[in-house]
Design a protein around this motif. Sequence first.
Motif, PDB file in Angstrom:
ATOM      1  N   LEU A  41       0.827  -1.209   0.000  1.00 29.01           N
ATOM      2  CA  LEU A  41       0.000   0.000   0.000  1.00 29.01           C
ATOM      3  C   LEU A  41       0.863   1.262   0.000  1.00 29.01           C
ATOM      4  CD1 LEU A  41      -3.271   0.454   1.929  1.00 29.01           C
ATOM      5  CD2 LEU A  41      -1.567   2.246   2.068  1.00 29.01           C
TER       6      LEU A  41
ATOM      7  N   TRP B 216      -7.884   2.287   9.720  1.00 33.64           N
ATOM      8  CA  TRP B 216      -7.957   0.937   9.160  1.00 33.64           C
ATOM      9  C   TRP B 216      -6.649   0.515   8.498  1.00 33.64           C
ATOM     10  CZ3 TRP B 216      -7.025   0.400   4.007  1.00 33.64           C
ATOM     11  CH2 TRP B 216      -7.336   1.464   3.145  1.00 33.64           C
ATOM     12  N   VAL B 217      -5.865   1.487   8.001  1.00 37.95           N
ATOM     13  CA  VAL B 217      -4.556   1.133   7.434  1.00 37.95           C
ATOM     14  C   VAL B 217      -3.636   0.610   8.539  1.00 37.95           C
ATOM     15  CG1 VAL B 217      -2.461   2.074   6.386  1.00 37.95           C
ATOM     16  CG2 VAL B 217      -4.694   2.686   5.457  1.00 37.95           C
TER      17      VAL B 217
ATOM     18  N   LEU C 237      -4.209  -3.029   9.430  1.00 39.94           N
ATOM     19  CA  LEU C 237      -3.894  -4.072   8.454  1.00 39.94           C
ATOM     20  C   LEU C 237      -2.776  -4.970   8.990  1.00 39.94           C
ATOM     21  CD1 LEU C 237      -3.985  -2.029   5.092  1.00 39.94           C
ATOM     22  CD2 LEU C 237      -5.679  -3.679   5.920  1.00 39.94           C
TER      23      LEU C 237
ATOM     24  N   VAL D 125      -1.720  -5.011  -1.118  1.00 39.88           N
ATOM     25  CA  VAL D 125      -3.135  -4.853  -1.456  1.00 39.88           C
ATOM     26  C   VAL D 125      -3.315  -5.094  -2.955  1.00 39.88           C
ATOM     27  CG1 VAL D 125      -3.601  -3.241   0.417  1.00 39.88           C
ATOM     28  CG2 VAL D 125      -2.817  -2.361  -1.784  1.00 39.88           C
TER      29      VAL D 125
ATOM     30  N   HIS E  21      -4.383  -8.105   0.066  1.00 43.28           N
ATOM     31  CA  HIS E  21      -5.521  -7.778   0.924  1.00 43.28           C
ATOM     32  C   HIS E  21      -6.562  -7.018   0.107  1.00 43.28           C
ATOM     33  CE1 HIS E  21      -7.452  -6.934   4.823  1.00 43.28           C
ATOM     34  NE2 HIS E  21      -7.764  -5.753   4.286  1.00 43.28           N
TER      35      HIS E  21
ATOM     36  N   LEU F 213      -9.481  -4.509  -0.510  1.00 36.47           N
ATOM     37  CA  LEU F 213     -10.043  -3.312   0.099  1.00 36.47           C
ATOM     38  C   LEU F 213     -11.513  -3.176  -0.273  1.00 36.47           C
ATOM     39  CD1 LEU F 213      -7.228  -0.645  -0.495  1.00 36.47           C
ATOM     40  CD2 LEU F 213      -7.511  -2.232   1.406  1.00 36.47           C
ATOM     41  N   THR F 214     -12.293  -2.640   0.646  1.00 37.99           N
ATOM     42  CA  THR F 214     -13.702  -2.369   0.365  1.00 37.99           C
ATOM     43  C   THR F 214     -13.792  -1.147  -0.547  1.00 37.99           C
ATOM     44  OG1 THR F 214     -13.996  -0.850   2.224  1.00 37.99           O
ATOM     45  CG2 THR F 214     -14.274  -3.222   2.664  1.00 37.99           C
TER      46      THR F 214
ATOM     47  N   GLN G 138     -12.899   1.933   1.389  1.00 33.98           N
ATOM     48  CA  GLN G 138     -11.459   2.035   1.649  1.00 33.98           C
ATOM     49  C   GLN G 138     -10.693   2.444   0.392  1.00 33.98           C
ATOM     50  OE1 GLN G 138     -10.799  -1.930   3.188  1.00 33.98           O
ATOM     51  NE2 GLN G 138     -10.955  -1.255   5.327  1.00 33.98           N
ATOM     52  N   ALA G 139     -11.103   1.913  -0.756  1.00 30.35           N
ATOM     53  CA  ALA G 139     -10.436   2.271  -2.009  1.00 30.35           C
ATOM     54  C   ALA G 139     -10.625   3.752  -2.312  1.00 30.35           C
ATOM     55  CB  ALA G 139     -10.987   1.419  -3.150  1.00 30.35           C
TER      56      ALA G 139
END
Length: 608
Positions: free
Chosen positions: A443, A471-472, A475, A483, A488, A490-491, A494-495
């Motif tokens: 990320l 949230w980062v 992780l 990511v 992972h 991302l929703t 989140q994106a």
Amino acid sequence: MRRRPGPSAGPEPEDGLLPKAGAGETWRYALRLLRPRWYLAVLTVLALAVGAAVQLVTPRALGWVIDAAIEGDRGAIVWPVQVLVLVAVATGVFQVLTRTLIAFVAEPVLATLREEVVERALHLPSGAVERSGAGDLVARISGDVEVVTTAIRNIVPTLAMSVFLVWMTAVGLAVIDWRFAAVALLAVPTDLYALRWYLRRSGPVFAAQRVAEGARAQQLLDSVGGADTVRAFRLGPDHLRLMAGRSEEAMDCSFRAMRFRTRFWGRMHLSEAIGVAAVLVAGFYLVRDGSVTVGAATAAAFYFSRLFEPVNMVLMMIDMVQEAGAALSRLVGVAGVPLPEQREETVLTEPSIDLRDVRFAYGAGHEVLHGVDLAVPAGERLAVVGASGAGKTTLAKLVAGLHPPASGELRLGGQPVDRFGPDELRRSVGLITQEVHVFAGPLIEDLRLARPEATEADLEGALERAGALEWVTALPSGIRTVVGKGGHRLTPTQAQELALARILLVDAPIVILDEATAEAGSAGARRLELAAQRALSGRTVLLVAHRLTQAAAADRVVVLDRGRVVESGSHDALVTAGGHYARMWSAWSSNGDPTKGPASSAPSSASA
């Protein structure tokens, strides 16, 4: 003004597709790529020629073995056998040498071709890609590159060796006895007829096949990429019919090429039968008359067999060469697109937006924006709303510099937008759409695409302002978590927060949000809206509003209807006026809490 090196004349576009280069343009481009390695190319040709000459010793040595056996001289058999062993070793050495030289020549050429195609593809106008469809571009960068790569690595060296073998074998045949060479010419008319017939018809077939494969790839992208929409509107049967039609068209092109090959090889087998019969008859009479020995006649038969083998190889590969030529012309068509001119870049001094009588059309007779006049002063947060198809996204793309206006004037900071170079435009205007791509990898590297020199503290600061730091940090590996694809997941919310953090790192004074919360749920959308309000405070923001709560929080609202500005004012003023916006707000409010987003039953007419 300086241009990046490239073909001297730009390729011509096909109807609805990206441009394709002509034969002359393709040859000039290929020679330009080969020019820095001309000495290796010459050495490769010499190695191919010597390798072909060495192989010609084999038939003659076999003839000597036969003559020695007939005469009963066992000692005379030893040295021709030794020659055959040396020829076998030398042939292997030259095959390795030529393959190595070809790799030294071809691999850098292929690498340069790929780089230039991708570089030009990234600079193609967004409108050009939209008109042709991403499938055409994907088919070129993947399928066409693969065809050209296979041709250069495998077909070209085999073809070159075959050409050398043809004329050297013809010389060897004439050295034994000129009459063998003369009777072998009886096969030539049939060869020429077959070749002429095939070349006149097969070229367009292979070009059509590549185009059909591109159309099929585009349809596949449309159907799979828009699977959610296809399911939502129950368009599955329609898309299946479209996919079947594209596939059938591509299949028909393949069958057409196969039929050509079958008919072509029927003619070539006839030519081979004529030649073999002529050489055998000539050998019989020449041996009977004592003009040549049995070994020499045998060598002549071997020579003709070896002559026809490379001839067959050359003719067999003509269709492959034509297919590769069609693929290369499509790649050169993209690689030949001139890069943006290098020039003095205009610096944005004030983050204001001004559109005067701006018009835009994606195609002739299909104008999307009709004389739009709009002024956005520095620091204003402007929301653009309207029904689907009103021209909101097109307006956003024009301001972002993805499309040039067809007419009218678009100014940023009082300067025409076409005076801004791509780098300055990127630093000045940030764009977040509803479709955010998360690049595969750590990320931290994804964030540094926006500002490579950013420190980890800079990245964390941008994430915090975008509402993403919490949230980062949670992780598995924090900011260094892999990511994207294979990492992972991302929703959508989140994106979008990641995209907002990128914009903050670029520090663009003008930011465009094109339905940036459309993919998030109601809770996620509200969270994004609040984060964007905090993070983008003080910047000039053009917001294409998906939810009318975004418009209500804006400084001013503009309503687009069929490509025209029909209302402009504050949220309260427009609601009081009782026009387009008031009706939209009423429908929105009556179907859900406007502070939380619409209820699931909200009618489409209320959509922003």
